[in-house]
Design an enzyme around this catalytic site. Structure first.
Site, mmCIF file in Angstrom:
data_model
loop_
_atom_site.group_PDB
_atom_site.id
_atom_site.type_symbol
_atom_site.label_atom_id
_atom_site.label_comp_id
_atom_site.label_asym_id
_atom_site.label_seq_id
_atom_site.Cartn_x
_atom_site.Cartn_y
_atom_site.Cartn_z
ATOM 1 N N SER A 21 0.848 -1.291 0.035
ATOM 2 C CA SER A 21 -0.030 0.131 -0.116
ATOM 3 C C SER A 21 0.688 1.278 -0.012
ATOM 4 C CB SER A 21 -0.913 0.091 1.216
ATOM 5 O OG SER A 21 -1.886 -0.953 1.054
ATOM 6 N N LYS A 70 -10.219 -5.306 10.967
ATOM 7 C CA LYS A 70 -11.392 -4.616 10.264
ATOM 8 C C LYS A 70 -12.700 -4.350 11.060
ATOM 9 C CE LYS A 70 -9.114 -5.696 5.743
ATOM 10 N NZ LYS A 70 -9.235 -6.057 4.410
ATOM 11 N N ASN A 91 -12.207 -0.837 6.127
ATOM 12 C CA ASN A 91 -11.020 -1.256 5.830
ATOM 13 C C ASN A 91 -10.410 0.260 5.442
ATOM 14 O OD1 ASN A 91 -11.905 -0.004 3.257
ATOM 15 N ND2 ASN A 91 -10.344 -1.597 2.228
ATOM 16 N N ASP A 106 -13.028 -2.739 -0.150
ATOM 17 C CA ASP A 106 -12.480 -4.056 -0.512
ATOM 18 C C ASP A 106 -13.266 -4.386 -1.663
ATOM 19 O OD1 ASP A 106 -10.400 -4.138 0.813
ATOM 20 O OD2 ASP A 106 -10.982 -5.106 2.594
ATOM 21 N N GLY A 131 -13.805 -18.072 3.439
ATOM 22 C CA GLY A 131 -13.519 -17.102 4.546
ATOM 23 C C GLY A 131 -14.705 -16.406 5.044
ATOM 24 N N ALA A 135 -11.981 -9.682 5.601
ATOM 25 C CA ALA A 135 -12.092 -9.214 3.826
ATOM 26 C C ALA A 135 -13.215 -9.955 3.655
ATOM 27 C CB ALA A 135 -10.707 -9.865 3.550
ATOM 28 N N MET A 224 -6.917 -13.324 -2.487
ATOM 29 C CA MET A 224 -6.918 -11.878 -2.029
ATOM 30 C C MET A 224 -5.302 -11.804 -1.749
ATOM 31 S SD MET A 224 -10.370 -10.694 0.087
ATOM 32 C CE MET A 224 -11.795 -11.388 -0.493
ATOM 33 N N TYR A 226 -1.252 -11.701 -2.210
ATOM 34 C CA TYR A 226 -0.205 -11.720 -3.493
ATOM 35 C C TYR A 226 0.962 -11.834 -2.947
ATOM 36 C CZ TYR A 226 -0.258 -7.224 -0.940
ATOM 37 O OH TYR A 226 0.004 -6.156 -0.107
ATOM 38 N N GLY A 247 -3.963 -11.171 -5.417
ATOM 39 C CA GLY A 247 -4.987 -10.010 -5.011
ATOM 40 C C GLY A 247 -4.431 -8.809 -5.349
HETATM 41 P P1 NDP Z 1 -9.055 -12.225 9.409
HETATM 42 O O1 NDP Z 1 -8.330 -12.459 10.383
HETATM 43 O O2 NDP Z 1 -10.451 -11.204 9.621
HETATM 44 O O3 NDP Z 1 -10.071 -13.342 8.929
HETATM 45 C C1 NDP Z 1 -9.384 -14.753 8.542
HETATM 46 C C2 NDP Z 1 -10.101 -15.615 7.870
HETATM 47 O O4 NDP Z 1 -9.095 -16.529 7.261
HETATM 48 C C3 NDP Z 1 -11.271 -16.319 8.722
HETATM 49 O O5 NDP Z 1 -12.389 -16.740 7.895
HETATM 50 C C4 NDP Z 1 -10.462 -17.513 9.172
HETATM 51 O O6 NDP Z 1 -11.226 -18.757 9.561
HETATM 52 C C5 NDP Z 1 -9.689 -18.076 8.080
HETATM 53 N N1 NDP Z 1 -8.601 -18.890 8.036
HETATM 54 C C6 NDP Z 1 -7.316 -18.445 8.828
HETATM 55 N N2 NDP Z 1 -6.316 -19.594 8.755
HETATM 56 C C7 NDP Z 1 -7.016 -20.382 8.093
HETATM 57 C C8 NDP Z 1 -6.643 -21.586 7.977
HETATM 58 N N3 NDP Z 1 -5.405 -22.150 8.261
HETATM 59 N N4 NDP Z 1 -7.469 -22.511 6.989
HETATM 60 C C9 NDP Z 1 -8.715 -22.051 6.775
HETATM 61 N N5 NDP Z 1 -9.063 -20.747 7.001
HETATM 62 C C10 NDP Z 1 -8.293 -20.026 7.659
HETATM 63 O O7 NDP Z 1 -8.526 -11.652 8.334
HETATM 64 P P2 NDP Z 1 -8.931 -10.668 7.060
HETATM 65 O O8 NDP Z 1 -10.353 -11.294 6.587
HETATM 66 O O9 NDP Z 1 -8.998 -9.353 7.275
HETATM 67 O O10 NDP Z 1 -7.710 -11.044 5.545
HETATM 68 C C11 NDP Z 1 -7.935 -12.165 4.956
HETATM 69 C C12 NDP Z 1 -6.566 -12.097 3.793
HETATM 70 O O11 NDP Z 1 -7.112 -11.300 2.661
HETATM 71 C C13 NDP Z 1 -5.438 -11.899 4.229
HETATM 72 O O12 NDP Z 1 -4.432 -12.616 3.866
HETATM 73 C C14 NDP Z 1 -5.212 -10.250 3.731
HETATM 74 O O13 NDP Z 1 -4.013 -9.980 3.623
HETATM 75 C C15 NDP Z 1 -6.105 -10.548 2.554
HETATM 76 N N6 NDP Z 1 -6.666 -9.135 2.108
HETATM 77 C C16 NDP Z 1 -6.079 -8.633 0.699
HETATM 78 C C17 NDP Z 1 -6.618 -7.603 0.306
HETATM 79 C C18 NDP Z 1 -6.351 -6.877 -1.125
HETATM 80 O O14 NDP Z 1 -6.689 -6.077 -1.235
HETATM 81 N N7 NDP Z 1 -5.715 -7.897 -1.994
HETATM 82 C C19 NDP Z 1 -7.794 -6.803 0.987
HETATM 83 C C20 NDP Z 1 -8.174 -7.412 2.319
HETATM 84 C C21 NDP Z 1 -7.554 -8.611 2.740
HETATM 85 P P3 NDP Z 1 -12.039 -18.909 10.884
HETATM 86 O O15 NDP Z 1 -13.256 -17.954 11.109
HETATM 87 O O16 NDP Z 1 -12.461 -20.265 11.254
HETATM 88 O O17 NDP Z 1 -10.836 -18.475 11.982
#
Ligand code: NDP
Length: 284
Positions: A21, A70, A91, A106, A131, A135, A224, A226, A247
């Site tokens: 970013s 978030k 975000n 997002d 997920g 995100a 998402m 990269y 992403g």
């Molecule tokens: P959160 O911590 O809010 O949520 C994480 C999610 O991933 C939950 O659904 C969690 O499941 C799941 N998860 C984590 N580890 C595992 C695993 N080993 N196996 C299966 N599911 C898993 O994170 P965010 O939602 O904020 O971010 C998620 C990803 O998206 C990040 O990698 C972030 O960098 C990326 N992103 C990229 C963007 C872009 O512009 N390219 C924008 C926003 C995010 P559970 O609920 O069961 O814990």
């Protein structure tokens, strides 16, 4: 610019070292002639709010918020855009004097990248969103608004997928989309045209969060994430005979929307995305 120098912005998260970013916003600023600096703000896991409050108190104008804050950013915003309200996640914060404004860019970023940059219309298709964290919550409303025929949200913790589907049920009905929740284990074979990985499994180095062939041949699989962390997922998509996409495009598109919210001008995303892509490829 203020008397104390260029306006300050940042990406607030944990981790943030990998974030592109700062590079993106520096290029947007140069392109549009805006005088600003954009930093990385590493927040301790138990101290998101005080860290961002201190940044605002030091005169900063706003910040992007990334994993895992978030939902906390949503709670911290006094006023929010309708799309942030629907997502229940924020975000982008703008530190307005009358109270912080919270938005979520997002979803628009993801959908614009898929439909415009990757030339993949979503209307009438079968979509899978993996997920249910910040995100996934941020993109679900925009994915629904693109009017796929059906959209399945699958998550490791099934109750969170159910909650997300529940909070978007009315929106889905209004857009004629069949919206359902699933566990990661119960997904049907080769059913989906487009899969979006919104888990942080790639970031955590945990690999692909689903097993078997869930994408149809010729479909599109977007992570998402990269950079090198996304490679395992992208290889898995290609091995299913589908098109992989990381992403980076979403990142640049959501950043452009945040930039417009802060500065009132929309930068041109194409040269920034192309430059980042070249830079990342050269590092491989
Ligand atoms: P959160 O911590 O809010 O949520 C994480 C999610 O991933 C939950 O659904 C969690 O499941 C799941 N998860 C984590 N580890 C595992 C695993 N080993 N196996 C299966 N599911 C898993 O994170 P965010 O939602 O904020 O971010 C998620 C990803 O998206 C990040 O990698 C972030 O960098 C990326 N992103 C990229 C963007 C872009 O512009 N390219 C924008 C926003 C995010 P559970 O609920 O069961 O814990």
């Amino acid at each position: 610019m203020s008397a104390s120098g260029p306006d300050r912005y940042a990406v607030a998260g944990n981790p943030v070292a990998h974030s592109q970013s700062p590079t993106i916003h520096a290029q947007f600023a140069a392109q549009t002639g805006q005088d600003l600096v954009y930093e990385r703000l590493l927040c301790p896991l138990d101290a998101f709010l005080p860290t961002v409050q201190a940044f605002a108190a030091a005169g900063a104008k706003g910040c992007n918020v990334t994993v895992p804050f978030k939902f906390e950013a949503f709670a911290a915003a006094r006023r929010r855009s309708p799309r942030a309200e629907l997502a229940g996640a924020v975000n982008t914060l703008r530190f307005d004097e009358q109270g912080w404004w919270g938005d979520n860019t997002d979803g628009l970023g993801l959908v614009r990248d898929i439909q415009s940059n990757a030339s993949q219309p979503l209307a009438g298709l079968r979509l899978l969103l993996l997920g249910a964290g910040g995100a996934a919550a941020g993109v679900l409303g925009s994915l629904i608004a693109a009017r796929p025929a059906e959209l399945t949200v699958a998550n490791r913790s099934a109750d969170r997928a159910l909650a997300l589907v529940g909070s978007h049920a009315r929106w889905a009905q209004e857009h004629d989309v069949r919206l359902q929740a699933s566990t990661l284990e119960d997904l049907p074979e080769a059913r989906f045209d487009v899969l979006v990985n919104g888990t942080s499994a790639s970031l955590a180095g945990a690999g692909v969060p689903v097993r078997g062939q869930v994408l149809r041949e010729g479909g599109l699989g977007v992570d998402m994430m990269y950079g090198p962390a996304a490679q395992g997922f992208l290889d898995w998509v290609a091995a299913q005979g589908a098109r992989p996409r990381d992403g980076l495009g979403m990142l640049v598109e959501q950043a452009a929307e945040a930039f417009q919210l802060w500065r009132g001008v929309r930068p041109d995303t194409a040269p920034v995305l192309a430059g980042l892509r070249r830079q990342l490829t050269a590092k491989d």
